[in-house]
Design a protein around this motif. Sequence first.
Motif, PDB file in Angstrom:
ATOM      1  N   LYS A  95       0.827  -1.203   0.000  1.00 15.09           N
ATOM      2  CA  LYS A  95       0.000   0.000   0.000  1.00 15.09           C
ATOM      3  C   LYS A  95       0.864   1.258   0.000  1.00 15.09           C
ATOM      4  O   LYS A  95       0.477   2.286  -0.568  1.00 15.09           O
ATOM      5  CB  LYS A  95      -0.966   0.001   1.184  1.00 15.09           C
ATOM      6  CG  LYS A  95      -0.328   0.048   2.558  1.00 15.09           C
ATOM      7  CD  LYS A  95      -1.409   0.061   3.636  1.00 15.09           C
ATOM      8  CE  LYS A  95      -0.808   0.158   5.038  1.00 15.09           C
ATOM      9  NZ  LYS A  95      -1.873   0.184   6.075  1.00 15.09           N
ATOM     10  N   ARG A 110      -5.426   5.072  -8.211  1.00 12.85           N
ATOM     11  CA  ARG A 110      -5.325   4.331  -6.942  1.00 12.85           C
ATOM     12  C   ARG A 110      -6.543   3.424  -6.716  1.00 12.85           C
ATOM     13  O   ARG A 110      -6.372   2.240  -6.363  1.00 12.85           O
ATOM     14  CB  ARG A 110      -5.140   5.320  -5.797  1.00 12.85           C
ATOM     15  CG  ARG A 110      -5.084   4.690  -4.392  1.00 12.85           C
ATOM     16  CD  ARG A 110      -3.813   3.883  -4.208  1.00 12.85           C
ATOM     17  NE  ARG A 110      -3.682   3.350  -2.863  1.00 12.85           N
ATOM     18  CZ  ARG A 110      -2.954   3.913  -1.892  1.00 12.85           C
ATOM     19  NH1 ARG A 110      -2.318   5.057  -2.112  1.00 12.85           N
ATOM     20  NH2 ARG A 110      -2.850   3.344  -0.711  1.00 12.85           N
ATOM     21  N   GLU A 114      -6.365  -0.652  -6.241  1.00 12.14           N
ATOM     22  CA  GLU A 114      -6.865  -1.354  -5.057  1.00 12.14           C
ATOM     23  C   GLU A 114      -7.893  -2.419  -5.438  1.00 12.14           C
ATOM     24  O   GLU A 114      -7.930  -3.499  -4.828  1.00 12.14           O
ATOM     25  CB  GLU A 114      -7.443  -0.345  -4.074  1.00 12.14           C
ATOM     26  CG  GLU A 114      -6.362   0.540  -3.436  1.00 12.14           C
ATOM     27  CD  GLU A 114      -6.938   1.640  -2.567  1.00 12.14           C
ATOM     28  OE1 GLU A 114      -8.151   1.923  -2.694  1.00 12.14           O
ATOM     29  OE2 GLU A 114      -6.173   2.219  -1.749  1.00 12.14           O
ATOM     30  N   SER A 115      -8.705  -2.130  -6.453  1.00 13.83           N
ATOM     31  CA  SER A 115      -9.671  -3.140  -6.895  1.00 13.83           C
ATOM     32  C   SER A 115      -8.950  -4.337  -7.522  1.00 13.83           C
ATOM     33  O   SER A 115      -9.375  -5.491  -7.343  1.00 13.83           O
ATOM     34  CB  SER A 115     -10.660  -2.534  -7.894  1.00 13.83           C
ATOM     35  OG  SER A 115     -10.045  -2.256  -9.145  1.00 13.83           O
ATOM     36  N   MET A 117      -5.947  -5.294  -6.651  1.00  9.28           N
ATOM     37  CA  MET A 117      -5.344  -6.003  -5.517  1.00  9.28           C
ATOM     38  C   MET A 117      -6.337  -7.018  -4.941  1.00  9.28           C
ATOM     39  O   MET A 117      -5.968  -8.154  -4.624  1.00  9.28           O
ATOM     40  CB  MET A 117      -4.923  -5.006  -4.448  1.00  9.28           C
ATOM     41  CG  MET A 117      -3.791  -4.074  -4.846  1.00  9.28           C
ATOM     42  SD  MET A 117      -2.157  -4.750  -4.555  1.00  9.28           S
ATOM     43  CE  MET A 117      -2.061  -4.605  -2.771  1.00  9.28           C
ATOM     44  N   GLU A 118      -7.577  -6.614  -4.830  1.00  3.03           N
ATOM     45  CA  GLU A 118      -8.600  -7.527  -4.331  1.00  3.03           C
ATOM     46  C   GLU A 118      -8.829  -8.674  -5.312  1.00  3.03           C
ATOM     47  O   GLU A 118      -8.956  -9.834  -4.904  1.00  3.03           O
ATOM     48  CB  GLU A 118      -9.905  -6.768  -4.085  1.00  3.03           C
ATOM     49  CG  GLU A 118      -9.839  -5.770  -2.949  1.00  3.03           C
ATOM     50  CD  GLU A 118     -11.170  -5.089  -2.700  1.00  3.03           C
ATOM     51  OE1 GLU A 118     -12.173  -5.501  -3.335  1.00  3.03           O
ATOM     52  OE2 GLU A 118     -11.217  -4.146  -1.897  1.00  3.03           O
ATOM     53  N   PRO A 124      -2.471  -5.830   0.960  1.00  5.40           N
ATOM     54  CA  PRO A 124      -1.750  -4.558   0.844  1.00  5.40           C
ATOM     55  C   PRO A 124      -0.780  -4.302   1.985  1.00  5.40           C
ATOM     56  O   PRO A 124       0.079  -3.427   1.882  1.00  5.40           O
ATOM     57  CB  PRO A 124      -2.871  -3.517   0.833  1.00  5.40           C
ATOM     58  CG  PRO A 124      -4.027  -4.187   1.508  1.00  5.40           C
ATOM     59  CD  PRO A 124      -3.927  -5.642   1.144  1.00  5.40           C
TER      60      PRO A 124
END
Length: 296
Positions: A95, A110, A114-115, A117-118, A124
Amino acid sequence: MNGYAVSTENLGLSYGRTPALTDITVNLAADRIHGLLGRNGAGKTTLMSVLASLRRATRGTVRIDGQDPFENQSVMENVCLIRESGDLLVDERLKTNLTFLEGARPHFDRPYAESLMEAFRLNPRKKPQALSRGQASAFGAIVGLATRAPLTMFDEVHLGMDAPSRQRFYNELLTDFAERPRTIVLSSHLISEVEHMLETVTILHEGRLLLSGEADDLHARGATLTGPAATVDQHASGLQVVGTRNLGPTRQVTVFGDLDEQALEAAEHDGLQVGAVPLQDLFIHLTEPQPEEQAS
């Protein structure tokens, strides 16, 4: 945002007296997906490193968006090269890496990162050194996608990813490219997996340019003939066969070269399926060592 056009003319790079690239002249149009192919040691990574200004060419010229990129901050902040090595803040959490990229890259998204990453199931709070090879590759793909640089280059980014993760990356790349066109250069040895995405193909061999052109034109430089083995052999006789696959009584051959339309029509008349030449078969044929090379 528009993608960057890329051109090189008589580009060369040497390590001491050892040439790594020789007389590379290519033109990659903006807002397209370009394939960069070659066997190990062909010069793919070196060429992308020059485009990313990580190395300076020994000879020739490089132009990105019409400008020399070397030590040109306005260009280079919009050029992203994703390598297996990662180029990350290895002592910081993922992160924190995203926060750094958000400040360093003008188009970095960003929330999109992050989406992803999921979607790739990355924690993170982990640091890069705590990731498996597949997870590290996935994070590199996320960085490349979310950076949304006008010139984005993926150098074997799939290494370490399992098949579902690679497919997720391909799907995300095509979806995001359709919504936000930019110039993508994709280097991969998994040719059969990526060829459907490629609009142009550039092949390097032993540091030299073997060919560069439209993918559709390359597919048309031959054909596949599929059907009963005896019938296939009859129609392939006298042609340059560069690939053969057998499944029981069914045979598929890939033939290379300018083919007579009447011959192809005759093959179809005799019940054979005629298709485009697979890029992988063409690549293997074009980069196969010649007998005199093997003897030396």
